[in-house]
Write a protein that holds these residues in place. Structure first.
Motif, PDB file in Angstrom:
ATOM      1  N   GLU A  63       0.823  -1.206   0.000  1.00  0.00           N
ATOM      2  CA  GLU A  63       0.000   0.000   0.000  1.00  0.00           C
ATOM      3  C   GLU A  63       0.863   1.264   0.000  1.00  0.00           C
ATOM      4  OE1 GLU A  63      -4.132   1.228   1.865  1.00  0.00           O
ATOM      5  OE2 GLU A  63      -2.593   0.972   3.419  1.00  0.00           O
ATOM      6  N   THR A  64       1.936   1.268   0.761  1.00  0.00           N
ATOM      7  CA  THR A  64       2.835   2.424   0.797  1.00  0.00           C
ATOM      8  C   THR A  64       3.425   2.687  -0.588  1.00  0.00           C
ATOM      9  OG1 THR A  64       3.373   2.075   3.118  1.00  0.00           O
ATOM     10  CG2 THR A  64       4.968   3.335   1.815  1.00  0.00           C
ATOM     11  N   LEU A  65       3.844   1.630  -1.269  1.00  0.00           N
ATOM     12  CA  LEU A  65       4.430   1.797  -2.601  1.00  0.00           C
ATOM     13  C   LEU A  65       3.384   2.292  -3.597  1.00  0.00           C
ATOM     14  CD1 LEU A  65       6.673  -1.389  -2.720  1.00  0.00           C
ATOM     15  CD2 LEU A  65       7.416   0.989  -2.417  1.00  0.00           C
ATOM     16  N   ALA A  66       2.186   1.754  -3.535  1.00  0.00           N
ATOM     17  CA  ALA A  66       1.124   2.196  -4.455  1.00  0.00           C
ATOM     18  C   ALA A  66       0.798   3.669  -4.224  1.00  0.00           C
ATOM     19  CB  ALA A  66      -0.124   1.334  -4.269  1.00  0.00           C
ATOM     20  N   ARG A  67       0.652   4.064  -2.970  1.00  0.00           N
ATOM     21  CA  ARG A  67       0.323   5.462  -2.656  1.00  0.00           C
ATOM     22  C   ARG A  67       1.437   6.424  -3.059  1.00  0.00           C
ATOM     23  NH1 ARG A  67      -2.794   5.436   3.166  1.00  0.00           N
ATOM     24  NH2 ARG A  67      -4.743   4.557   2.379  1.00  0.00           N
ATOM     25  N   ARG A  68       2.692   5.953  -2.974  1.00  0.00           N
ATOM     26  CA  ARG A  68       3.831   6.784  -3.373  1.00  0.00           C
ATOM     27  C   ARG A  68       3.646   7.309  -4.786  1.00  0.00           C
ATOM     28  NH1 ARG A  68       9.550   3.987  -3.015  1.00  0.00           N
ATOM     29  NH2 ARG A  68       9.200   4.455  -0.836  1.00  0.00           N
ATOM     30  N   TRP A  69       3.014   6.517  -5.635  1.00  0.00           N
ATOM     31  CA  TRP A  69       2.837   6.870  -7.039  1.00  0.00           C
ATOM     32  C   TRP A  69       1.421   7.347  -7.353  1.00  0.00           C
ATOM     33  CZ3 TRP A  69       7.192   7.463  -9.539  1.00  0.00           C
ATOM     34  CH2 TRP A  69       8.329   6.816  -9.059  1.00  0.00           C
ATOM     35  N   GLY A  70       0.627   7.618  -6.321  1.00  0.00           N
ATOM     36  CA  GLY A  70      -0.734   8.102  -6.555  1.00  0.00           C
ATOM     37  C   GLY A  70      -1.727   6.992  -6.823  1.00  0.00           C
ATOM     38  N   GLY A  71      -1.365   5.775  -6.469  1.00  0.00           N
ATOM     39  CA  GLY A  71      -2.231   4.625  -6.702  1.00  0.00           C
ATOM     40  C   GLY A  71      -2.875   4.129  -5.420  1.00  0.00           C
ATOM     41  N   SER A  72      -3.433   2.940  -5.488  1.00  0.00           N
ATOM     42  CA  SER A  72      -4.102   2.349  -4.334  1.00  0.00           C
ATOM     43  C   SER A  72      -3.878   0.839  -4.319  1.00  0.00           C
ATOM     44  CB  SER A  72      -5.610   2.640  -4.394  1.00  0.00           C
ATOM     45  OG  SER A  72      -6.172   2.040  -5.557  1.00  0.00           O
ATOM     46  N   ALA A  73      -4.161   0.242  -3.164  1.00  0.00           N
ATOM     47  CA  ALA A  73      -4.058  -1.204  -3.008  1.00  0.00           C
ATOM     48  C   ALA A  73      -5.299  -1.701  -2.274  1.00  0.00           C
ATOM     49  CB  ALA A  73      -2.791  -1.570  -2.227  1.00  0.00           C
ATOM     50  N   SER A  74      -5.726  -2.896  -2.617  1.00  0.00           N
ATOM     51  CA  SER A  74      -6.884  -3.490  -1.950  1.00  0.00           C
ATOM     52  C   SER A  74      -6.746  -5.003  -1.953  1.00  0.00           C
ATOM     53  CB  SER A  74      -8.186  -3.081  -2.656  1.00  0.00           C
ATOM     54  OG  SER A  74      -8.198  -3.583  -3.981  1.00  0.00           O
ATOM     55  N   ILE A  75      -7.499  -5.628  -1.071  1.00  0.00           N
ATOM     56  CA  ILE A  75      -7.574  -7.087  -1.054  1.00  0.00           C
ATOM     57  C   ILE A  75      -9.004  -7.460  -0.697  1.00  0.00           C
ATOM     58  CG2 ILE A  75      -6.819  -7.323   1.352  1.00  0.00           C
ATOM     59  CD1 ILE A  75      -5.323  -9.919   0.388  1.00  0.00           C
ATOM     60  N   SER A  76      -9.493  -8.486  -1.339  1.00  0.00           N
ATOM     61  CA  SER A  76     -10.866  -8.916  -1.093  1.00  0.00           C
ATOM     62  C   SER A  76     -11.006 -10.391  -1.441  1.00  0.00           C
ATOM     63  CB  SER A  76     -11.841  -8.093  -1.933  1.00  0.00           C
ATOM     64  OG  SER A  76     -11.550  -8.251  -3.310  1.00  0.00           O
ATOM     65  N   THR A  77     -12.080 -10.980  -0.971  1.00  0.00           N
ATOM     66  CA  THR A  77     -12.412 -12.327  -1.406  1.00  0.00           C
ATOM     67  C   THR A  77     -12.910 -12.227  -2.841  1.00  0.00           C
ATOM     68  OG1 THR A  77     -12.917 -13.060   0.825  1.00  0.00           O
ATOM     69  CG2 THR A  77     -13.921 -14.317  -0.959  1.00  0.00           C
ATOM     70  N   ARG A  78     -12.526 -13.169  -3.663  1.00  0.00           N
ATOM     71  CA  ARG A  78     -12.957 -13.166  -5.067  1.00  0.00           C
ATOM     72  C   ARG A  78     -14.475 -13.232  -5.154  1.00  0.00           C
ATOM     73  NH1 ARG A  78      -9.461 -17.894  -7.651  1.00  0.00           N
ATOM     74  NH2 ARG A  78     -11.446 -18.107  -8.695  1.00  0.00           N
ATOM     75  N   ASP A  79     -15.007 -12.702  -6.235  1.00  0.00           N
ATOM     76  CA  ASP A  79     -16.457 -12.691  -6.437  1.00  0.00           C
ATOM     77  C   ASP A  79     -17.063 -14.090  -6.362  1.00  0.00           C
ATOM     78  OD1 ASP A  79     -16.466  -9.942  -6.712  1.00  0.00           O
ATOM     79  OD2 ASP A  79     -16.458  -9.997  -8.909  1.00  0.00           O
ATOM     80  N   ASP A  80     -16.311 -15.095  -6.819  1.00  0.00           N
ATOM     81  CA  ASP A  80     -16.827 -16.471  -6.778  1.00  0.00           C
ATOM     82  C   ASP A  80     -16.573 -17.147  -5.430  1.00  0.00           C
ATOM     83  OD1 ASP A  80     -14.104 -16.995  -6.850  1.00  0.00           O
ATOM     84  OD2 ASP A  80     -14.149 -17.992  -8.802  1.00  0.00           O
ATOM     85  N   GLY A  81     -15.950 -16.421  -4.478  1.00  0.00           N
ATOM     86  CA  GLY A  81     -15.699 -16.955  -3.141  1.00  0.00           C
ATOM     87  C   GLY A  81     -14.558 -17.942  -3.058  1.00  0.00           C
ATOM     88  N   ALA A  82     -13.849 -18.174  -4.167  1.00  0.00           N
ATOM     89  CA  ALA A  82     -12.817 -19.205  -4.216  1.00  0.00           C
ATOM     90  C   ALA A  82     -11.414 -18.628  -4.104  1.00  0.00           C
ATOM     91  CB  ALA A  82     -12.966 -20.016  -5.500  1.00  0.00           C
TER      92      ALA A  82
END
Length: 144
Positions: free
Chosen positions: A111-130
Protein backbone atom coordinates in the motif's frame (compact mmCIF):
# COMPACT_ATOMS: atom_id res chain seq x y z
CA UNK A 1 4.90 -1.88 -18.34
CA UNK A 2 2.65 -4.01 -16.18
CA UNK A 3 3.02 -6.93 -18.57
CA UNK A 4 6.83 -6.81 -18.35
CA UNK A 5 6.69 -6.46 -14.55
CA UNK A 6 4.34 -9.45 -14.29
CA UNK A 7 6.45 -11.58 -16.61
CA UNK A 8 9.60 -10.73 -14.65
CA UNK A 9 7.88 -11.57 -11.34
CA UNK A 10 6.63 -14.83 -12.82
CA UNK A 11 10.20 -15.75 -13.77
CA UNK A 12 11.49 -14.82 -10.28
CA UNK A 13 8.83 -16.86 -8.44
CA UNK A 14 8.12 -19.82 -10.74
CA UNK A 15 10.62 -22.22 -9.17
CA UNK A 16 9.55 -21.37 -5.61
CA UNK A 17 5.87 -21.70 -6.52
CA UNK A 18 6.40 -25.10 -8.11
CA UNK A 19 8.53 -26.25 -5.14
CA UNK A 20 5.62 -25.42 -2.81
CA UNK A 21 3.14 -27.29 -5.00
CA UNK A 22 1.53 -24.25 -6.65
CA UNK A 23 0.97 -23.33 -10.26
CA UNK A 24 1.97 -19.76 -11.10
CA UNK A 25 0.02 -18.38 -14.05
CA UNK A 26 0.01 -15.19 -16.10
CA UNK A 27 -3.18 -13.55 -17.34
CA UNK A 28 -3.04 -10.28 -19.19
CA UNK A 29 -5.24 -8.11 -21.30
CA UNK A 30 -3.10 -5.81 -23.38
CA UNK A 31 -0.55 -3.80 -21.44
CA UNK A 32 -0.26 -0.59 -19.48
CA UNK A 33 2.55 1.86 -18.98
CA UNK A 34 2.16 3.22 -15.47
CA UNK A 35 3.63 6.12 -13.57
CA UNK A 36 5.57 4.11 -10.99
CA UNK A 37 9.13 3.00 -10.46
CA UNK A 38 9.97 -0.44 -11.83
CA UNK A 39 11.59 -1.47 -8.55
CA UNK A 40 8.54 -0.42 -6.53
CA UNK A 41 6.23 -2.41 -8.82
CA UNK A 42 8.54 -5.43 -8.48
CA UNK A 43 8.59 -5.16 -4.66
CA UNK A 44 4.81 -4.86 -4.53
CA UNK A 45 4.38 -7.92 -6.77
CA UNK A 46 6.90 -9.91 -4.74
CA UNK A 47 5.01 -9.19 -1.52
CA UNK A 48 1.65 -10.12 -3.05
CA UNK A 49 2.98 -13.33 -4.59
CA UNK A 50 4.68 -14.37 -1.36
CA UNK A 51 1.44 -13.81 0.59
CA UNK A 52 -0.54 -15.84 -1.92
CA UNK A 53 1.92 -18.75 -1.75
CA UNK A 54 1.90 -18.72 2.07
CA UNK A 55 -1.87 -18.48 2.49
CA UNK A 56 -3.07 -20.86 -0.22
CA UNK A 57 -2.89 -24.63 -0.15
CA UNK A 58 -0.58 -26.64 -2.37
CA UNK A 59 -2.20 -27.85 -5.55
CA UNK A 60 -3.80 -24.47 -6.28
CA UNK A 61 -3.05 -21.73 -8.79
CA UNK A 62 -1.78 -18.23 -8.12
CA UNK A 63 -2.40 -15.92 -11.07
CA UNK A 64 -0.60 -12.67 -11.87
CA UNK A 65 -3.00 -10.50 -13.86
CA UNK A 66 -2.86 -7.05 -15.42
CA UNK A 67 -5.02 -4.88 -17.65
CA UNK A 68 -4.60 -1.73 -19.74
CA UNK A 69 -6.26 0.46 -17.08
CA UNK A 70 -3.27 0.16 -14.72
CA UNK A 71 -4.63 -2.70 -12.61
CA UNK A 72 -2.22 -5.35 -11.38
CA UNK A 73 -3.58 -8.28 -9.37
CA UNK A 74 -2.47 -11.45 -7.67
CA UNK A 75 -5.38 -13.87 -7.53
CA UNK A 76 -5.30 -17.05 -5.47
CA UNK A 77 -7.46 -20.05 -4.63
CA UNK A 78 -7.03 -19.89 -0.86
CA UNK A 79 -9.48 -19.15 1.96
CA UNK A 80 -10.17 -15.56 0.92
CA UNK A 81 -10.30 -12.62 3.28
CA UNK A 82 -12.28 -12.76 6.53
CA UNK A 83 -15.28 -10.42 6.24
CA UNK A 84 -14.53 -6.99 7.67
CA UNK A 85 -10.73 -7.43 7.54
CA UNK A 86 -10.19 -6.07 4.02
CA UNK A 87 -8.71 -2.76 5.26
CA UNK A 88 -7.15 -3.89 8.53
CA UNK A 89 -4.86 -6.33 6.71
CA UNK A 90 -2.95 -3.29 5.39
CA UNK A 91 -2.03 -2.21 8.93
CA UNK A 92 1.60 -2.77 9.87
CA UNK A 93 2.21 -6.02 11.77
CA UNK A 94 -1.37 -7.20 11.15
CA UNK A 95 -1.58 -10.82 10.04
CA UNK A 96 -4.63 -12.60 8.74
CA UNK A 97 -3.87 -15.95 10.37
CA UNK A 98 -1.34 -16.26 13.13
CA UNK A 99 -0.42 -19.86 12.26
CA UNK A 100 1.40 -18.67 9.11
CA UNK A 101 4.95 -17.30 8.95
CA UNK A 102 5.51 -13.61 8.37
CA UNK A 103 5.81 -10.23 9.98
CA UNK A 104 2.55 -8.66 8.88
CA UNK A 105 4.38 -6.01 6.84
CA UNK A 106 3.84 -7.24 3.26
CA UNK A 107 0.50 -5.61 2.54
CA UNK A 108 1.51 -2.42 4.37
CA UNK A 109 4.54 -2.19 2.09
CA UNK A 110 2.39 -2.78 -0.99
CA UNK A 111 0.00 0.00 0.00
CA UNK A 112 2.83 2.42 0.80
CA UNK A 113 4.43 1.80 -2.60
CA UNK A 114 1.12 2.20 -4.46
CA UNK A 115 0.32 5.46 -2.66
CA UNK A 116 3.83 6.78 -3.37
CA UNK A 117 2.84 6.87 -7.04
CA UNK A 118 -0.73 8.10 -6.56
CA UNK A 119 -2.23 4.62 -6.70
CA UNK A 120 -4.10 2.35 -4.33
CA UNK A 121 -4.06 -1.20 -3.01
CA UNK A 122 -6.88 -3.49 -1.95
CA UNK A 123 -7.57 -7.09 -1.05
CA UNK A 124 -10.87 -8.92 -1.09
CA UNK A 125 -12.41 -12.33 -1.41
CA UNK A 126 -12.96 -13.17 -5.07
CA UNK A 127 -16.46 -12.69 -6.44
CA UNK A 128 -16.83 -16.47 -6.78
CA UNK A 129 -15.70 -16.96 -3.14
CA UNK A 130 -12.82 -19.20 -4.22
CA UNK A 131 -9.83 -17.26 -2.92
CA UNK A 132 -8.48 -13.73 -2.62
CA UNK A 133 -7.74 -10.97 -5.09
CA UNK A 134 -5.02 -8.52 -4.06
CA UNK A 135 -4.93 -5.57 -6.40
CA UNK A 136 -2.78 -2.53 -7.02
CA UNK A 137 -4.08 0.26 -9.24
CA UNK A 138 -1.48 2.68 -10.56
CA UNK A 139 -1.92 5.84 -12.61
CA UNK A 140 -1.24 5.47 -16.30
CA UNK A 141 1.85 7.18 -17.68
CA UNK A 142 1.19 10.09 -19.95
CA UNK A 143 2.09 9.26 -23.54
CA UNK A 144 4.68 11.59 -25.03
Amino acid sequence: SLRAASEAAHARWLQRAEASGHTLALQGDGDALVRAGEEDVAIALDNLIENALVYTPAGTTVTLAWDPRGRLAVIDEGPGVPPGEERSLFERFRRGRTDRPGTGLGLAIVETLARRWGGSASISTRDDGAGARAEVVLPLAVAR
